[in-house]
Design an enzyme around this catalytic site. Structure first.
Site, PDB file in Angstrom:
ATOM      1  N   LYS A 212     -12.477   8.868 -18.472  1.00  0.00           N
ATOM      2  CA  LYS A 212     -12.623   9.700 -17.267  1.00  0.00           C
ATOM      3  C   LYS A 212     -12.890   8.830 -16.046  1.00  0.00           C
ATOM      4  CE  LYS A 212     -15.853  12.936 -17.282  1.00  0.00           C
ATOM      5  NZ  LYS A 212     -16.328  14.266 -17.716  1.00  0.00           N
ATOM      6  N   GLU A 218     -15.860  -0.109 -23.792  1.00  0.00           N
ATOM      7  CA  GLU A 218     -15.143  -0.182 -25.062  1.00  0.00           C
ATOM      8  C   GLU A 218     -13.645   0.029 -24.850  1.00  0.00           C
ATOM      9  OE1 GLU A 218     -18.029   1.394 -24.731  1.00  0.00           O
ATOM     10  OE2 GLU A 218     -19.235   1.227 -26.558  1.00  0.00           O
ATOM     11  N   GLY A 269     -16.948  14.924 -22.228  1.00  0.00           N
ATOM     12  CA  GLY A 269     -16.119  14.299 -23.261  1.00  0.00           C
ATOM     13  C   GLY A 269     -16.078  15.089 -24.555  1.00  0.00           C
ATOM     14  N   ARG A 270     -17.234  15.545 -25.022  1.00  0.00           N
ATOM     15  CA  ARG A 270     -17.297  16.239 -26.315  1.00  0.00           C
ATOM     16  C   ARG A 270     -16.682  17.632 -26.262  1.00  0.00           C
ATOM     17  NH1 ARG A 270     -22.137  15.379 -23.956  1.00  0.00           N
ATOM     18  NH2 ARG A 270     -23.581  17.096 -23.544  1.00  0.00           N
ATOM     19  N   GLU A 356     -25.211  15.717 -29.312  1.00  0.00           N
ATOM     20  CA  GLU A 356     -25.196  15.191 -27.949  1.00  0.00           C
ATOM     21  C   GLU A 356     -25.492  16.308 -26.939  1.00  0.00           C
ATOM     22  OE1 GLU A 356     -21.595  13.159 -26.565  1.00  0.00           O
ATOM     23  OE2 GLU A 356     -22.860  11.599 -25.709  1.00  0.00           O
ATOM     24  N   HIS A 387     -19.998  16.216 -55.344  1.00  0.00           N
ATOM     25  CA  HIS A 387     -20.211  15.069 -56.234  1.00  0.00           C
ATOM     26  C   HIS A 387     -21.005  13.986 -55.523  1.00  0.00           C
ATOM     27  CE1 HIS A 387     -17.341  16.341 -59.441  1.00  0.00           C
ATOM     28  NE2 HIS A 387     -16.946  17.122 -58.455  1.00  0.00           N
ATOM     29  N   LYS A 502     -26.959   1.402 -22.661  1.00  0.00           N
ATOM     30  CA  LYS A 502     -25.914   0.751 -21.852  1.00  0.00           C
ATOM     31  C   LYS A 502     -26.519  -0.273 -20.902  1.00  0.00           C
ATOM     32  CE  LYS A 502     -22.586   4.590 -21.481  1.00  0.00           C
ATOM     33  NZ  LYS A 502     -21.900   5.484 -20.544  1.00  0.00           N
TER      34      LYS A 502
END
Lengths: 526, 526
Positions: A212, A218, A269-270, A356, A387, A502
């Site tokens: 954005k 990253e 974002g999410r 978040e 399992h 950050k």
């Protein structure tokens, strides 16, 4: 007029605390239990139902939850949100992800444009590009078609789109709409990009860079990796890369990209899977028609979420039962357990979405709250989880509410008959069995083989995991998280908790450290 | 003489409850914090260290934990285990997974054979087959080499081997030992097998069927899928399939398999990555030498775990700090956060390992315990998680202890320099920053930007994720879980909690249902 009050300031919440506890094992027993399973169910449309028979509620608790929904003004708050009020108070922003898939209320104008038109325009631009790629009108320099799309993004630009892609890959293959294979590069770990680049043909790949701000460390780092790989292959990177970004970012009008599609500050974002963030990669992978169906499924749930009647509003009901489990019964976590291998990364997406959004200790005015908020969310597909960690869920010392998802039919055509039943039948038999096992338990003189029961769950049952059903599932959980945020009076749309890390990481990279941070940096060889 | 006592019956545990709480934010501050990071560290060998500076302990708590370790006879119990006592009391079995990678104590004879020799023999048989496949001595009917190995198994036969394969795939590629690509089929969902079969060349694939009993429903169903696919391709299934099973299973001597390798009842599924269960697929994928290095790394940790000095025994120390966090401080969950994309499924494996082992409410004699046992385990790789659920970890209302893992060097050769640092440096800077951010927090007048700190973590720092380092990591956590099980006095080696669901699912498939189970079955279209 909406009053944004803390949950514990509401009379209906205080009343909820006084409700008698429901004994799930008793309630689910015998014919009364059978009746309960039939009636504790809300239609979601698209052949889907939200069945909450095995959750710890009864008529009394449900009535108190309905009173709470009303006093907490959940419907009005949702309306305020989709009508463009500044609901994200921390960042002073509107919250408009619903508008990427429909318009639930009034027109919202921001930055000088009608936002619904803006989102639709981006979808159309993406659709146009996707059609050119699929038809072979747009090719690589050698005139070959693009076969692979690689999303470069992290967090919301990765988990949601990746989970959605995996959810529909098999379906698309048998329905003839698997246009391109999608891959994802997210981690700043250089081995992530190396692994993906090692398995694709870069010459026939389109890369979608999603950031954005255009400054996500990253993502820019991984873009460099990709540009190096393209350069080494003698290719012009600008003919292989697309940007998804905000109009004001440095990427927006750069000649480095074949095209740029826009998102804005009103979509976190999410919550961005239905925006251009999910739209570009999913339209390229499956075609714009499939992406449109996905949006349609989400929009229908958004409409259903407007219902003021709690018992006809599955996401609000799911939300409030969750609040009851978290705050009144004191359960610290919730597991998401889809009986569908295609939903393998759906729990990871919900983990982000929920934790978040509602992992907050202050209310929307920045004041500390005196009650617990968002739970830990985790999960894996069934039957695999059976399992693995189900042992603790059945017999551990803590109780964890469970959210099952199951479908009557599998996505792909193939199945096999063993001992008289298909694999799909075995899958469905297992999820039915688990709900009852968790709820009812089993007596046994050997305490090691004893199951206490009373472990709550709900299930969303669908016909098949189609694009529409997937959109419905996604919107159900987005709206559930939204309603819970309203109930807890937190701002579900910012994420200040990610900032400190950050800042400190930047300090390490600049060598401006002291104390413990310096020693850790040394130990890690930085 | 070992006394198997409940934790709360030990004087040292009662004493532990009285210890003053450690203020992590204070302890980690300034130069004293720097000294703490330097000294609260235990060497693990192989260039690895377990650093627990940011966990909620001090000299007093550590001394009390050491007293507890002694009174709980953790060292003696471990010795009893590796010397072949029947530690799995529920199923009346020995627990011998350590012996797949070394012999820590006396020879153990069972079923008429020396068990160490038995496990080594299986490794040698696997190595022999792998060498034949890699050399091209053993090919498909058309004389082509096998390029792909597909593991068919679920739970312990899937998660561990899959996590280990993913952990070494990139490393093997750059080190020239990536002999075959591995794929995994696990879920009874028919779309799982369809998806894997859709992306491989079955003619050049070897399938490894893993089921100890030879009766696991999911696995046999998926075997049928594979056999159908082989038959459709005109291939002889018996020339493409290998079995990993017990000597007494129906698969052991069947002509349907090219070869059969054996495991036994003394190794639980979740502890079987170092047995033939992991050995077959990993030796085929990477070569037997790589698998041997992996075992060597595990064996070294097993030896380290014998140390009676708590401060020189990283898995015991990790275990006891975890018990302190769980039972004294009351934290319900633990997150596993490897800063390595290669460890993407390592948290899912640990989730099984830990929750299936210690998610129990009864002690090893089948008596209910009065304290909480195994926590919820979840996690994803960093930095991805930072952009997802870390918000809740930093600012949520509950505290979750964290287990970081980081490496100074990445596995693959490629890296890229952006803004003066490599991606690997950015990755390491982030994990260093997170530890300090969680521990120390940050004051801010704006409560929304305030970080309380005091959130505990430890980190295992290694040089590089090699096969030996991976073996060490795996054994560290296996031994941690074992010591915690000893502390809680539970049997970490059975899993009765998975039985009820199986029984009820079988009932559904036979149509023998009533009440709630019948209605759920109907709703799911069975």
């Amino acid at each position: 007029m909406i009053a944004w009050k803390n949950m514990d300031a509401l009379a209906s919440y205080q009343d909820l605390l006084k409700a008698d506890r429901v004994n799930i094992a008793e309630a689910m027993f015998g014919e009364a239990g059978a009746e309960r399973v039939k009636s504790y169910s809300v239609p979601m449309g698209e052949g889907m139902d939200f069945n909450y028979a095995a959750r710890p509620v009864d008529e009394t608790v449900l009535a108190k939850l309905a009173a709470f929904a009303k006093e907490a003004q959940l419907t009005e708050k949702y309306a305020a949100l989709y009508n463009g009020e500044v609901i994200n108070t921390g960042e002073k922003r509107m919250v408009l992800h619903h508008m990427t898939r429909g318009q639930q209320g009034e027109a919202v104008v921001a930055d000088g444009v009608d936002k619904r038109s803006f989102y639709v325009e981006q979808q159309q631009k993406i659709a146009e590009l996707a059609r050119k790629v699929h038809s072979g009108e747009l090719t690589n320099a050698a005139g070959e078609t693009f076969t692979t799309v690689v999303q470069i993004g992290i967090g919301g630009s990765d988990l949601g789109p990746r989970a959605m892609y995996l959810a529909l890959e098999g379906w698309a293959k048998v329905n003839g709409t698997h246009k391109m294979k999608a891959e994802f590069i997210s981690n700043v770990d250089p081995d992530d990009a190396s692994a993906v680049l090692g398995k694709i043909d870069v010459a026939r790949s389109l890369f979608v860079l999603v950031s954005k701000s255009g400054t996500t460390l990253e993502t820019l780092t991984n873009e460099s990796f990709v540009k190096d790989a393209l350069a080494k292959a003698g290719l012009d990177a600008s003919k292989h890369m697309i940007a998804v970004t905000s109009e004001t970012s440095p990427l927006a009008k750069s000649a480095d990209y074949l095209a740029a599609f826009f998102m804005d500050d009103y979509i976190g974002g999410r919550y961005s899977s239905t925006s251009a963030v999910g739209g570009a990669v999913l339209s390229l992978a499956f075609g714009p028609e499939v992406f449109a169906q996905f949006l349609e499924g989400a929009a229908e749930q958004d409409t259903l979420a407007k219902n003021e009647d709690l018992l006809k509003n599955p996401s609000m009901l799911d939300a409030l039962i969750g609040v009851y489990e978290r705050n009144v019964l004191g359960y610290p976590a919730t597991a998401v357990l889809p009986y569908s291998q295609a939903l393998s990364r759906f729990p990871a997406h919900l983990q982000q979405l929920d934790m978040e959004s509602n992992g907050k200790s202050v209310n929307r005015f920045g004041e500390p709250v005196d009650y617990v908020t968002g739970p830990i969310i985790f999960g894996e597909p069934g039957t695999n989880g059976q399992h693995s960690f189900y042992q603790l869920l059945h017999q551990g010392t803590d109780i964890t509410p469970l959210q099952f998802v199951g479908f009557r039919h599998n996505q792909m055509d193939n199945d096999v008959l063993i001992q008289g039943t298909t694999s799909q039948q075995k899958l469905c038999a297992n999820v039915a069995a688990q709900i009852v096992a968790f709820a009812c338990g089993k007596e046994d003189e050997n305490r090691n083989k004893y199951f206490a029961g009373g472990r709550p769950s709900s299930i969303i049952i669908g016909d098949k995991l189609t694009p529409k059903a997937l959109g419905a599932l996604l919107a159900h959980f987005e709206n559930k998280v939204m309603f819970q945020g309203f109930a807890w009076n937190v701002n579900s749309f910012d994420q200040e908790g990610v900032q400190l890390g950050k800042v400190l990481a930047t300090r390490v990279l600049k060598g401006e450290t002291d104390g413990a941070l310096k020693v850790y940096s040394d130990l890690l060889g930085i």
